[in-house]
Design an enzyme around this catalytic site. Structure first.
Site, PDB file in Angstrom:
ATOM      1  N   SER A 280       0.859  -1.168   0.000  1.00 58.34           N
ATOM      2  CA  SER A 280       0.000   0.000   0.000  1.00 58.34           C
ATOM      3  C   SER A 280       0.898   1.222   0.000  1.00 58.34           C
ATOM      4  O   SER A 280       2.117   1.103   0.168  1.00 58.34           O
ATOM      5  CB  SER A 280      -0.916  -0.007   1.226  1.00 58.34           C
ATOM      6  OG  SER A 280      -1.797   1.104   1.208  1.00 58.34           O
ATOM      7  N   ARG A 281       0.323   2.385  -0.165  1.00 56.88           N
ATOM      8  CA  ARG A 281       1.150   3.596  -0.150  1.00 56.88           C
ATOM      9  C   ARG A 281       1.687   3.891   1.250  1.00 56.88           C
ATOM     10  O   ARG A 281       2.653   4.629   1.403  1.00 56.88           O
ATOM     11  CB  ARG A 281       0.361   4.789  -0.695  1.00 56.88           C
ATOM     12  CG  ARG A 281       0.072   4.672  -2.193  1.00 56.88           C
ATOM     13  CD  ARG A 281      -0.379   5.993  -2.781  1.00 56.88           C
ATOM     14  NE  ARG A 281      -0.659   5.884  -4.202  1.00 56.88           N
ATOM     15  CZ  ARG A 281       0.236   5.972  -5.162  1.00 56.88           C
ATOM     16  NH1 ARG A 281       1.510   6.138  -4.855  1.00 56.88           N
ATOM     17  NH2 ARG A 281      -0.117   5.878  -6.436  1.00 56.88           N
TER      18      ARG A 281
ATOM     19  N   LYS B  18     -10.700  -3.593 -13.344  1.00 58.53           N
ATOM     20  CA  LYS B  18     -11.376  -2.773 -14.317  1.00 58.53           C
ATOM     21  C   LYS B  18     -11.889  -1.504 -13.637  1.00 58.53           C
ATOM     22  O   LYS B  18     -12.015  -1.519 -12.395  1.00 58.53           O
ATOM     23  CB  LYS B  18     -12.523  -3.568 -14.961  1.00 58.53           C
ATOM     24  CG  LYS B  18     -13.721  -3.698 -14.013  1.00 58.53           C
ATOM     25  CD  LYS B  18     -14.458  -4.946 -14.141  1.00 58.53           C
ATOM     26  CE  LYS B  18     -14.308  -5.813 -12.938  1.00 58.53           C
ATOM     27  NZ  LYS B  18     -14.108  -5.269 -11.648  1.00 58.53           N
TER      28      LYS B  18
END
Length: 330
Positions: A44-45, A105
């Site tokens: 994750s960031r 998507k």
């Protein structure tokens, strides 16, 4: 592990998960149902977010930042679950690091970005697939097979809709054009992908939309046309209205109706003149994402770099249609 020479269907496929949101939680939960699948790392960031996710799901390694995941030699395939505005960068960097990729998507923000990813994967001989779970659903595959085999004759019309009556304020990501907000990329991709699964890429695209003050589509109607067959598709998506979420395919010899939740159907009904209606049901969990994960693993074990169920050319065709819709609605 060199996936081009794997021939053991029991080989464990080691997943790395990029992002820790709701769709990543669902994917990891459903992946646990698949034999031979192991999530070995999450990124994750922030390290705190990655560690919390890893602790919750029993994942061995957590990375604060993407680079650690891409460099991890134990990761065979990266599942990109970031918001779609980050798909191009995330999937591209994973491919550049030599990883196979399953990317959520909408695949990218536009067809140009999608073409760049496909060219990168093909140029490096790496596996890449859009996470279009609808295409991997057993009942959707059955429906498409019936249509392909002429069960309803020649297709003339397709109808499908996906709308939510959400309270998405101006600060919500779905209202933010900088991160690909709007109904089309989040919801409209499903009706468009459904129609193109059955008819291929249209050569006529018409559309109308209600645009938010921020500049994203809130409610969009689409009319797609195929000049060679004369077929048409009437599709819609909305962030303001709870639409039926149904689909119907009508041909010269009958029709197929899919009730609410057409992209993860529990059943559909085939109607043909002179015959009793036939109902097809899904004995599996229609909501599960494991079918797309199983297809990725099958491809990797077989040394395939593209899935026949979710072909990259089909993904590119859908992205071109979404671009055309946005062009029409301004």
């Amino acid at each position: 592990m060199g996936w081009t020479d794997v021939d053991d269907v029991n080989d464990v496929v080691r997943w790395g998960v990029l992002a820790t949101g709701g769709i990543a939680e669902r994917f990891v939960t459903d992946l646990a149902e698949l034999e031979g699948a192991e999530v070995v790392a999450v990124a994750s960031r922030t390290e705190a977010s990655a560690r919390a996710f890893a602790d919750r799901f029993g994942i061995g390694r957590a990375y604060g930042g993407w680079d650690g995941l891409f460099a991890d030699p134990e990761v065979d395939v990266v599942y990109v679950a970031t918001p779609h505005h980050a798909h191009r960068e995330a999937a591209g960097r994973a491919l550049e690091a030599g990883k196979a990729v399953l990317c959520e998507k909408a695949f990218t923000l536009n067809a140009r970005e999608a073409e760049e990813l496909v060219a990168l994967a093909r140029g490096r001989g790496l596996f890449l697939m859009e996470a279009m779970w609808m295409y991997c659903n057993p009942l959707v595959r059955r429906l498409a097979g019936l249509v392909r085999d002429g069960a309803i004759g020649e297709v003339r019309t397709v109808q499908a809709d996906f709308g939510l009556a959400g309270s998405f304020g101006p600060g919500h990501r779905l209202r933010d054009p900088a991160v690909g907000g709007g109904a089309l990329l989040d919801l409209g991709v499903y009706p468009v992908a459904f129609a193109q699964l059955l008819l291929g890429e249209p050569d006529v695209v018409q559309a109308h939309a209600r645009i938010s003050p921020e500049g994203v589509d809130l409610n969009t109607g689409m009319l797609l046309g195929w000049s060679d067959s004369g077929a048409s598709a009437l599709l819609s998506c909305s962030l303001e209205a709870d639409t039926p979420l149904t689909a119907a395919v009508t041909g010269t010899g009958g029709r197929i109706e899919v009730p609410r939740g057409f992209f993860f159907p529990e059943r559909f009904t085939l109607y043909r003149e002179g015959a009793e209606p036939e109902e097809f049901t899904n004995t599996d969990d229609p909501h599960s994402l494991r079918h797309e994960a199983a297809e990725v693993m099958r491809c990797l074990r077989a040394g395939e770099t593209e899935s026949p169920l979710v072909p990259l050319d089909g993904t590119l065709a859908v992205m071109r249609t979404l671009d055309a819709v946005r062009d029409r609605v301004g």
